[in-house]
Design an enzyme around this catalytic site. Structure first.
Site, PDB file in Angstrom:
ATOM      1  CB  SER A 197       6.010  -1.899  -6.787  1.00 13.86           C
ATOM      2  OG  SER A 197       5.471  -2.377  -5.587  1.00 13.86           O
ATOM      3  CG  HIS A 250       3.473   2.188  -4.170  1.00 17.66           C
ATOM      4  ND1 HIS A 250       4.718   1.868  -3.677  1.00 17.66           N
ATOM      5  CD2 HIS A 250       3.109   1.154  -4.961  1.00 17.66           C
ATOM      6  CE1 HIS A 250       5.089   0.692  -4.142  1.00 17.66           C
ATOM      7  NE2 HIS A 250       4.136   0.234  -4.929  1.00 17.66           N
TER       8      HIS A 250
END
Length: 252
Positions: A90, A227
């Site tokens: 990320s 995620h």
């Protein structure tokens, strides 16, 4: 070095180090434990930024340059002494890239492999949208924004934990937005191989531009999950095996 780096399994005889950079608001607990999962040929360092864990009394980094300078100054000796690879998830992917670019440009040092996860390519429209956005002032709106742009973050029920998460994520967002990268057709910064991972149920990332950062091979892998797909045991096992194979196949 112990302040900056979490290393739960020291392996002084390892042939390569894997340097991991966590996500926005993240600490070292999840990625540092990878050190116990790799074989003896790989030693894992997880980067601990100021403002969290045993550095919670330090002020947060003010921009990406200060992060890059600290990581480089503390780890330069270790990075010179044996091969290394980078993994960033990320927002941590951009910290990874910023450090790697600095090492290549200033010291001629390059990872044997770059591993990126769940992030827009730095020369993409998706990245520019995030970089140029203005985070909401309201904490609830900010967390909603994080979930929309950064993945499926669970909002903690405990008010104090939630408040600390918001403060840390805001600080990491400031660092992220201070990072700039401009690539031209003739500017291919790396020659090592590159791998990009992402979760099947996560948002769609503008990812193909990662391959433009190297003249080496680039591979893309979709794994089941959101995620934080990398925290699922089955996916973690895949990542450990794949990263090990990539590092062992590099010309060390």
């Amino acid at each position: 070095m112990e302040k900056l780096v979490a290393c739960v399994q020291k392996r002084p005889d390892a042939v390569c180090r894997l340097i991991c950079f966590p996500w926005a608001g993240g600490g070292t607990s999840q990625l540092a434990r990878w050190g116990k999962l790799f074989n003896n040929s790989i030693e894992v360092f997880c980067i601990r930024l100021p403002g969290r864990e045993n550095r919670h009394e330090e002020p947060f980094a003010k921009d990406m340059t200060s992060v890059v300078n600290e990581v480089t100054s503390v780890l330069l000796k270790e990075l010179k002494e044996k091969p290394f690879a980078f993994f960033g998830h990320s927002i941590g992917a951009y910290t990874t890239l910023a450090v790697a670019l600095h090492l290549k440009e200033k010291y001629g040092l390059e990872p044997v492999h770059l591993f990126f996860s769940s992030a827009h390519a730095p020369n993409s429209a998706g990245h520019l949208t995030l970089k140029n956005g203005t985070p909401p002032d309201d904490d609830d709106d900010f967390l909603t924004c994080i979930r929309i742009f950064g993945g499926n973050y669970e909002s903690p029920q405990d008010e104090e934990i939630r408040k600390n998460m918001v403060v840390t994520c805001r600080a990491d967002t400031i660092v992220f937005q201070s990072f700039s990268f401009e690539k031209t057709e003739k500017n291919i910064p790396f020659s090592c191989d590159l791998t990009y991972f992402y979760g099947s149920d996560d948002k769609v990332y503008d990812a193909q531009g990662w391959r433009e950062l190297t003249c080496g091979d680039a591979s893309f892998y979709q794994l089941p999950g959101d995620h934080f797909y990398l925290l699922k045991p089955s996916n973690e096992s895949f990542l450990i095996k794949h990263i090990t194979r990539c590092i062992e196949n590099a010309s060390l």
